[in-house]
Design an enzyme around this catalytic site. Structure first.
Site, mmCIF file in Angstrom:
data_model
loop_
_atom_site.group_PDB
_atom_site.id
_atom_site.type_symbol
_atom_site.label_atom_id
_atom_site.label_comp_id
_atom_site.label_asym_id
_atom_site.label_seq_id
_atom_site.Cartn_x
_atom_site.Cartn_y
_atom_site.Cartn_z
ATOM 1 N N ARG A 44 0.816 -1.224 0.000
ATOM 2 C CA ARG A 44 0.000 0.000 0.000
ATOM 3 C C ARG A 44 0.844 1.266 0.000
ATOM 4 N NH1 ARG A 44 -2.048 2.565 3.911
ATOM 5 N NH2 ARG A 44 -2.009 0.816 5.348
ATOM 6 N N TYR A 98 -14.195 11.760 -19.735
ATOM 7 C CA TYR A 98 -14.578 10.377 -19.453
ATOM 8 C C TYR A 98 -15.702 10.385 -18.404
ATOM 9 C CZ TYR A 98 -14.267 5.663 -17.611
ATOM 10 O OH TYR A 98 -14.565 4.404 -17.187
ATOM 11 N N ASP A 170 -5.743 13.771 -18.652
ATOM 12 C CA ASP A 170 -6.006 12.349 -18.832
ATOM 13 C C ASP A 170 -5.467 11.991 -20.218
ATOM 14 O OD1 ASP A 170 -7.096 9.874 -19.457
ATOM 15 O OD2 ASP A 170 -8.945 10.238 -18.336
ATOM 16 N N LYS A 195 -6.390 0.607 -20.613
ATOM 17 C CA LYS A 195 -6.583 0.788 -22.058
ATOM 18 C C LYS A 195 -5.271 0.483 -22.803
ATOM 19 C CE LYS A 195 -10.498 1.917 -20.383
ATOM 20 N NZ LYS A 195 -10.883 3.289 -20.063
HETATM 21 C C1 LIG Z 1 -11.388 3.968 -18.977
HETATM 22 C C2 LIG Z 1 -10.993 5.379 -18.794
HETATM 23 C C3 LIG Z 1 -10.816 5.930 -17.518
HETATM 24 C C4 LIG Z 1 -11.068 5.138 -16.254
HETATM 25 O O1 LIG Z 1 -10.169 4.121 -16.102
HETATM 26 P P1 LIG Z 1 -10.461 2.780 -15.251
HETATM 27 O O2 LIG Z 1 -9.210 2.018 -15.432
HETATM 28 O O3 LIG Z 1 -11.673 2.138 -15.841
HETATM 29 O O4 LIG Z 1 -10.700 3.218 -13.847
HETATM 30 C C5 LIG Z 1 -10.414 7.246 -17.433
HETATM 31 N N1 LIG Z 1 -10.229 8.002 -18.522
HETATM 32 C C6 LIG Z 1 -10.403 7.521 -19.763
HETATM 33 C C7 LIG Z 1 -10.194 8.411 -20.936
HETATM 34 C C8 LIG Z 1 -10.798 6.195 -19.947
HETATM 35 O O5 LIG Z 1 -10.991 5.723 -21.187
#
Ligand SMILES: *Cc1c(COP(=O)(O)O)cnc(C)c1O
Length: 382
Positions: A44, A98, A170, A195
């Site tokens: 952690r 998102y 992001d 992703k």
């Molecule tokens: C999927 C996604 C997230 C969230 O990610 P998780 O791994 O599902 O928590 C955040 N931003 C974008 C652009 C995403 O495609």
């Protein structure tokens, strides 16, 4: 010593040496208990060998001083935001984020006394118009989901400096292969590693990359919030990232060719892909991205039965997530944006005919044939 190039970093950076058996890959250390004589090591605290190795790799790929690996993209995003936003603070955000990020802000920030505003458009002036005396953070996501709009990173970084704000991005849709926001002066880079970084639709993870000073602040709340990634997933993610560059380059290449193919297809009315000269932000995308990603959206022609198009696909799968080696589609109107009213969707440009397409690494010819057959069959059935 000269730093290794990106593709080499994908394979080697942060790798753990197998001192005992001299194996070619990182050993996996699953321990949750370590001797207190040596260090205060505990999963952690983000400091097991596999967590540390992977964090180093992510930092290198984003050109950051430090990285931190989380159990999901939302764990990374929520931790970074909460590190910089306290009661009475204000954040300016892009209006089409998102969905999970929007939910975090809209459903939870008020009860913590954190104020927020969404910019009216992606133009830097729209962000600036929302900045107040208590604004602390400016938050963007480019390309945006699902219409692949581009935010100007140079301008956002300059805006943050001018108003002494922390800029966060992001960077999930681009991946570090296609866009490195720190080079543009953005402070904190966030990823859903679920992703492109993972890339095989089998790992849930997240990441933050930033300077050591910013990381100190993020780490101090991260270890209390506890959004860590398990060592076995860290080990798997390290393996996945070895092929990140080669995967994403193939996805870029396939997507660009398919965007042209679809744009010229009589049964498609519109294609949203920043690599197309017809995309309104094409020039900006060319300036700040090395590739245009494997993500695009398109609208099937009016009168064509979209559901029948989906059913007639044989290679491309209908699934909600994205960025895997396998090509997938999703329908924003019935998935990511279903909670919005039809009018609200229309205002954002998300029609019922809109298909979001995550292009994989299959043969281009097979993908073209799959799309073409599904479109033609759907048009006969309509
Ligand atoms: C999927 C996604 C997230 C969230 O990610 P998780 O791994 O599902 O928590 C955040 N931003 C974008 C652009 C995403 O495609």
């Amino acid at each position: 010593m000269k730093k290794n190039q990106f593709d080499t970093q994908c394979v080697h950076e942060g790798q753990l040496k197998d001192e005992q058996y001299k194996g070619a890959i990182s050993p996996l250390y699953m321990a949750t208990a370590y001797s207190y004589e040596e260090t205060d090591r505990y999963p952690r605290y983000f400091n097991t060998p596999n967590q540390l190795g992977l964090a180093k790799k992510i930092a290198a790929l984003e050109g950051a001083e430090e990285g931190l690996i989380f159990g999901s993209g939302m764990a990374a995003i929520s931790t970074a935001l909460l590190a910089y936003l306290h009661k009475g603070d204000h954040v300016v955000l892009q209006n089409d984020l998102y969905g999970g990020t929007t939910n975090l802000v809209v459903e939870h920030f008020n009860k913590y006394g954190i104020e927020y505003a969404f910019a009216d458009s992606l133009a830097p002036a729209s962000f600036e118009a929302k900045i107040q005396s208590n604004t602390k953070v400016i938050y963007v996501e480019t390309p945006s989901n699902p219409l692949m709009k581009i935010v100007d990173l140079n301008s956002i970084a300059a805006l943050a400096k001018k108003h002494q704000l922390i800029s966060m991005i992001d960077n999930t849709f681009s991946s570090p292969v296609n866009q490195n926001p720190i080079a543009f002066g953005i402070d904190i880079v966030l990823h859903s590693a679920t992703k492109y970084l993972g890339g095989h639709s089998d790992i849930l993870a997240g990441a933050v990359a930033c300077s050591a000073a910013h990381m100190e602040r993020i780490f101090s709340i991260a270890k209390s919030l506890g959004g860590n990634l398990s060592d076995i997933s860290a080990w798997l993610l390290e393996r996945s990232i070895k092929t990140l560059a080669i995967r994403v380059k193939q996805q870029n290449e396939n997507a660009l060719a398919l965007a042209h193919f679809l744009e010229n297809h009589t049964l498609i009315s519109k294609v949203y892909y920043p690599g197309l000269p017809s995309h309104p932000d094409h020039a900006l995308a060319k300036q700040q991205m090395q590739g245009f990603t494997g993500m695009m959206s398109f609208e099937v022609a009016d009168g064509l039965d979209r559901a029948s198009f989906e059913k007639n696909l044989t290679i491309i799968q209908p699934v909600v997530s994205l960025a895997g080696v396998e090509s997938t589609i999703t329908i924003p109107a019935i998935t990511s944006h279903k909670l919005l009213s039809a009018e609200a969707r229309a205002k954002q440009g998300i029609t019922d005919n809109l298909v979001r397409f995550s292009v994989g690494i299959e043969s281009l010819e097979d993908l073209k044939r799959d799309l073409d057959n599904a479109l033609k069959n759907a048009s006969h059935e309509s």
